[in-house]
Structure formats: C-alpha cells, structure tokens
Design a protein around this motif. Sequence first.
Motif, PDB file in Angstrom:
ATOM      1  N   LEU A  74     -18.012 -21.941  30.235  1.00  0.00           N
ATOM      2  CA  LEU A  74     -17.100 -22.470  31.245  1.00  0.00           C
ATOM      3  C   LEU A  74     -16.297 -23.622  30.664  1.00  0.00           C
ATOM      4  N   HIS A  75     -14.989 -23.578  30.837  1.00  0.00           N
ATOM      5  CA  HIS A  75     -14.141 -24.685  30.404  1.00  0.00           C
ATOM      6  C   HIS A  75     -12.904 -24.758  31.286  1.00  0.00           C
ATOM      7  N   VAL A  76     -12.507 -25.998  31.544  1.00  0.00           N
ATOM      8  CA  VAL A  76     -11.334 -26.252  32.366  1.00  0.00           C
ATOM      9  C   VAL A  76     -10.266 -26.865  31.470  1.00  0.00           C
ATOM     10  N   HIS A  77      -9.076 -26.296  31.534  1.00  0.00           N
ATOM     11  CA  HIS A  77      -7.929 -26.806  30.783  1.00  0.00           C
ATOM     12  C   HIS A  77      -7.238 -27.877  31.612  1.00  0.00           C
ATOM     13  N   VAL A  78      -6.969 -29.018  31.010  1.00  0.00           N
ATOM     14  CA  VAL A  78      -6.181 -30.071  31.645  1.00  0.00           C
ATOM     15  C   VAL A  78      -4.994 -30.311  30.719  1.00  0.00           C
ATOM     16  N   VAL A  79      -3.815 -29.900  31.183  1.00  0.00           N
ATOM     17  CA  VAL A  79      -2.614 -29.887  30.350  1.00  0.00           C
ATOM     18  C   VAL A  79      -1.574 -30.845  30.921  1.00  0.00           C
ATOM     19  N   PRO A  80      -1.062 -31.776  30.103  1.00  0.00           N
ATOM     20  CA  PRO A  80      -0.003 -32.655  30.599  1.00  0.00           C
ATOM     21  C   PRO A  80       1.265 -31.837  30.870  1.00  0.00           C
ATOM     22  N   ARG A  81       1.948 -32.168  31.977  1.00  0.00           N
ATOM     23  CA  ARG A  81       3.158 -31.429  32.350  1.00  0.00           C
ATOM     24  C   ARG A  81       4.297 -32.387  32.680  1.00  0.00           C
ATOM     25  N   ASN A  82       5.486 -31.926  32.380  1.00  0.00           N
ATOM     26  CA  ASN A  82       6.719 -32.612  32.765  1.00  0.00           C
ATOM     27  C   ASN A  82       7.710 -31.546  33.212  1.00  0.00           C
ATOM     28  N   ARG A  83       8.633 -31.924  34.040  1.00  0.00           N
ATOM     29  CA  ARG A  83       9.657 -30.975  34.485  1.00  0.00           C
ATOM     30  C   ARG A  83      10.431 -30.472  33.273  1.00  0.00           C
ATOM     31  N   LYS A  84      10.769 -29.202  33.323  1.00  0.00           N
ATOM     32  CA  LYS A  84      11.546 -28.542  32.267  1.00  0.00           C
ATOM     33  C   LYS A  84      10.874 -28.653  30.897  1.00  0.00           C
ATOM     34  N   ASP A  85       9.524 -28.586  30.888  1.00  0.00           N
ATOM     35  CA  ASP A  85       8.803 -28.658  29.612  1.00  0.00           C
ATOM     36  C   ASP A  85       8.692 -27.300  28.918  1.00  0.00           C
ATOM     37  N   GLY A  86       9.211 -26.259  29.555  1.00  0.00           N
ATOM     38  CA  GLY A  86       9.236 -24.948  28.926  1.00  0.00           C
ATOM     39  C   GLY A  86       8.063 -24.044  29.281  1.00  0.00           C
ATOM     40  N   LEU A  87       7.094 -24.550  30.019  1.00  0.00           N
ATOM     41  CA  LEU A  87       5.944 -23.728  30.405  1.00  0.00           C
ATOM     42  C   LEU A  87       6.342 -22.873  31.597  1.00  0.00           C
ATOM     43  N   ARG A  88       6.309 -21.554  31.413  1.00  0.00           N
ATOM     44  CA  ARG A  88       6.707 -20.634  32.467  1.00  0.00           C
ATOM     45  C   ARG A  88       5.668 -19.525  32.588  1.00  0.00           C
ATOM     46  N   GLY A  89       5.262 -19.271  33.799  1.00  0.00           N
ATOM     47  CA  GLY A  89       4.341 -18.170  34.038  1.00  0.00           C
ATOM     48  C   GLY A  89       3.083 -18.303  33.202  1.00  0.00           C
ATOM     49  N   PHE A  90       2.640 -17.186  32.677  1.00  0.00           N
ATOM     50  CA  PHE A  90       1.405 -17.192  31.902  1.00  0.00           C
ATOM     51  C   PHE A  90       1.633 -16.793  30.456  1.00  0.00           C
ATOM     52  N   PHE A  91       2.838 -16.967  29.951  1.00  0.00           N
ATOM     53  CA  PHE A  91       3.138 -16.740  28.540  1.00  0.00           C
ATOM     54  C   PHE A  91       3.369 -18.101  27.927  1.00  0.00           C
ATOM     55  N   TRP A  92       2.288 -18.701  27.444  1.00  0.00           N
ATOM     56  CA  TRP A  92       2.329 -20.080  27.029  1.00  0.00           C
ATOM     57  C   TRP A  92       2.400 -20.213  25.520  1.00  0.00           C
ATOM     58  N   PRO A  93       3.424 -20.872  25.044  1.00  0.00           N
ATOM     59  CA  PRO A  93       3.490 -21.110  23.597  1.00  0.00           C
ATOM     60  C   PRO A  93       2.441 -22.137  23.208  1.00  0.00           C
ATOM     61  N   ARG A  94       1.792 -21.916  22.091  1.00  0.00           N
ATOM     62  CA  ARG A  94       0.802 -22.869  21.598  1.00  0.00           C
ATOM     63  C   ARG A  94       1.411 -23.670  20.462  1.00  0.00           C
ATOM     64  N   THR A  95       0.875 -24.838  20.239  1.00  0.00           N
ATOM     65  CA  THR A  95       1.353 -25.706  19.165  1.00  0.00           C
ATOM     66  C   THR A  95       0.146 -26.200  18.387  1.00  0.00           C
ATOM     67  N   ARG A  96       0.361 -27.047  17.402  1.00  0.00           N
ATOM     68  CA  ARG A  96      -0.726 -27.649  16.627  1.00  0.00           C
ATOM     69  C   ARG A  96      -0.431 -29.130  16.460  1.00  0.00           C
ATOM     70  N   TYR A  97      -1.476 -29.901  16.248  1.00  0.00           N
ATOM     71  CA  TYR A  97      -1.294 -31.303  15.904  1.00  0.00           C
ATOM     72  C   TYR A  97      -0.860 -31.356  14.443  1.00  0.00           C
ATOM     73  N   ASP A  98      -0.021 -32.306  14.111  1.00  0.00           N
ATOM     74  CA  ASP A  98       0.486 -32.429  12.751  1.00  0.00           C
ATOM     75  C   ASP A  98      -0.605 -32.812  11.764  1.00  0.00           C
ATOM     76  N   SER A  99      -1.619 -33.513  12.242  1.00  0.00           N
ATOM     77  CA  SER A  99      -2.708 -33.949  11.366  1.00  0.00           C
ATOM     78  C   SER A  99      -3.902 -34.350  12.222  1.00  0.00           C
ATOM     79  N   ASP A 100      -5.038 -34.540  11.573  1.00  0.00           N
ATOM     80  CA  ASP A 100      -6.212 -35.054  12.281  1.00  0.00           C
ATOM     81  C   ASP A 100      -5.933 -36.447  12.822  1.00  0.00           C
ATOM     82  N   ASP A 101      -5.169 -37.242  12.096  1.00  0.00           N
ATOM     83  CA  ASP A 101      -4.838 -38.591  12.564  1.00  0.00           C
ATOM     84  C   ASP A 101      -4.046 -38.530  13.867  1.00  0.00           C
TER      85      ASP A 101
END
Length: 146
Positions: free
Chosen positions: A96-123
């Motif tokens: 079991l896990h719950v996703h908590v995702v920061p959101r802003n208007r017009k951030d590009g998240l639409r429906g359930f086709f979500w683009p994933r990204t990566r952190y640039d580094s561990d830092d």
Amino acid sequence: MSTDLFCEIVAGERPAFVVHSDEVAVSFLDARPLFKGHVLVVPRRHVETLADLPAADVGPFFARVQAVARAVEEAMEAAGTFVAMNNHVSQSVPHLHVHVVPRNRKDGLRGFFWPRTRYDSDDEARAYAEAIAKALAQGEAAGAAE
C-alpha cells in the motif's frame, strides 16, 4: 513478512530519500516523480492494498498522509496537491502506498497519462526531501502547540 521494495525501504535495507518515519508510516521521495517533491507514504506494516489495512490503522495512516500533503504544498510552494493510490491495477509495488504530488495550475498533468521525470542528482533529491521534512516537522510542532 513479505519482502518488497517498500518493505526494504521501511527496514532501512534499501536507500531512499526519507522525509518522515514513525511507528505508523514511512514517507519518502518517489524515485520517478510526476513532479519534483512527489512523496510516497507507506504503512510500516506490510499490507498490499487499502482493503488489507486494519481498520484501526486507517485513521493514523491517513493522518500521516494529510500531514505530508500539507508539507509538500508548503515546501514546494505548490497551489495544491494530488493525492492518490492504486489497489492492484497499476500498483507497481505490492505494498500500500499513497502518492502525494505537488500541483500547480497549468502544470501539464492531464488525465492519467502522466509524464515522469528524474532528479538531476542525489543532492537535488536530498534537498527536496529535506525541504519537505522541515515543513512536516514545523507542521507537527504547530499541531502539538494547539
């Protein structure tokens, strides 16, 4: 006890950018976030789905989810958060896990086709985790003062 990726993180056997950990839940950055600052909240006890979480644990677990949602919004200076979970279907880790995702208007998240990204580094990931952990600690301190 079942052994899955999240059980290994909870046990400290696998590294993760933890933002909060207590006797109820462990919260850490998603390794493949929808947006930077995307946190997963998992119960410390292994359960696969929400239906498997004992009724007595639901309130304490979701109190942690609620606190993380507040902290993510504050730390990421987000307009809001998206809070979601999958049960079996689309559940990439059988814990079991719950996703908590920061959101802003017009951030590009639409429906359930979500683009994933990566952190640039561990830092960079560590800095996001620390910012959310700080906001979470401040929220807990404020709640204790009330």
